[in-house]
Design an enzyme around this catalytic site. Structure first.
Site, mmCIF file in Angstrom:
data_model
loop_
_atom_site.group_PDB
_atom_site.id
_atom_site.type_symbol
_atom_site.label_atom_id
_atom_site.label_comp_id
_atom_site.label_asym_id
_atom_site.label_seq_id
_atom_site.Cartn_x
_atom_site.Cartn_y
_atom_site.Cartn_z
ATOM 1 N N ASP A 1 -10.113 -4.757 -4.178
ATOM 2 C CA ASP A 1 -9.575 -3.803 -3.336
ATOM 3 C C ASP A 1 -10.462 -2.544 -3.103
ATOM 4 O O ASP A 1 -10.442 -2.096 -4.123
ATOM 5 C CB ASP A 1 -8.039 -3.784 -3.560
ATOM 6 C CG ASP A 1 -7.220 -3.099 -2.309
ATOM 7 O OD1 ASP A 1 -7.814 -2.287 -1.705
ATOM 8 O OD2 ASP A 1 -6.021 -3.247 -2.261
ATOM 9 N N HIS B 1 -7.826 -5.800 0.110
ATOM 10 C CA HIS B 1 -6.560 -4.978 0.756
ATOM 11 C C HIS B 1 -5.595 -5.852 1.478
ATOM 12 O O HIS B 1 -5.627 -5.732 2.639
ATOM 13 C CB HIS B 1 -7.043 -3.703 1.044
ATOM 14 C CG HIS B 1 -5.893 -2.643 1.335
ATOM 15 N ND1 HIS B 1 -5.365 -2.259 0.024
ATOM 16 C CD2 HIS B 1 -5.359 -1.986 2.225
ATOM 17 C CE1 HIS B 1 -4.348 -1.361 0.392
ATOM 18 N NE2 HIS B 1 -4.269 -1.467 1.747
ATOM 19 N N SER C 1 0.890 -1.160 0.033
ATOM 20 C CA SER C 1 0.136 0.134 0.189
ATOM 21 C C SER C 1 0.676 1.393 -0.110
ATOM 22 O O SER C 1 1.686 1.308 -1.188
ATOM 23 C CB SER C 1 -1.171 -0.020 1.348
ATOM 24 O OG SER C 1 -1.929 0.867 0.963
#
Length: 230
Positions: free
Chosen positions: A183, A210, A122
């Site tokens: 996601d 995610h 991320s």
């Protein structure tokens, strides 16, 4: 009878996501460590910036909190300088904290390295893309990563970070880009925007959200990417 010597595990520096820290990311990647334990050693570090805890989690900011001991949630930079918060989609002219984070990675490489590769998740994957650009511009002699794995990565929307994306040629460092089709934090479209920055990027998609995927179905892709460096 000849003795078969197994190659030493590849050492990979792991860069956590926003609101995580080294401990929580280590826990969240337990399945990945188990999946690849014969091939890699994952080494974790924490971002230098503590994320304020006064109400920002309730405002829809990227939330990747997980258990990880007493260490506070941390971030690599803030897109909102005044609020000291981060949102991957926030357009901003300037950010806060990136230089200190690059310095923290430099220190980790010096103190904990050497490393064969770097893995980011991320916001950490967005940072990894910047680190690759810094490395290929020969701006940091400490950075000598042979490969990069970017999970749920994205291009920063901050104007001052665009210098990392404007090179005359794609980044040559071998890269594996991993993202989930469902996601809801970093969309697969956002992750795909990183692909043109790299020369011959490999892609691993999964049907989930995610997180760092580590099911048996993903083992072959990880292994085939990593075996080139053993």
């Amino acid at each position: 009878m000849a003795t078969v010597t197994r190659a030493a595990p590849l050492r990979i520096l792991c860069i956590h996501g926003y609101r995580q820290n080294s401990g929580s990311f280590r826990e969240k990647t337990g399945a990945l460590r188990k999946l690849l334990k014969k091939y890699v050693e994952l080494v974790y570090m924490s971002a230098p910036h503590r994320v304020p805890q006064t109400g920002d989690a309730a405002q829809g900011k990227e939330n990747e909190v997980g258990p990880g001991g007493d260490e506070a949630p941390r971030g690599w930079w803030f897109s909102d300088i005044q609020a000291r918060s981060f949102d991957a989609g926030q357009q901003c002219q300037a950010s806060l904290g990136l230089e200190e984070s690059v310095e923290a990675v430099r220190t980790a490489v010096k103190d904990l390295g050497p490393f064969d590769g770097v893995l980011g998740f991320s916001q950490g994957a967005a940072l990894v893309a910047m680190l690759c650009s810094i490395q290929e511009q020969n701006l940091e002699p400490q950075f000598q990563f042979r490969f990069a794995i970017l999970v749920a990565g994205f291009r920063s929307a901050c104007s001052e970070h665009q210098r990392f994306y404007g090179g005359p040629a794609p980044l040559v460092i071998p890269s594996l880009h991993v993202f989930g089709q469902e996601d809801q934090v970093i969309s697969d479209r956002m992750s795909r925007e990183l692909l043109p920055l790299f020369q011959e990027p490999q892609v691993l998609t999964h049907p989930g959200g995610h997180f760092v995927p580590a099911a048996s179905a993903h083992r072959q892709t990880y292994q085939e990417f990593l075996k080139r460096f053993q």
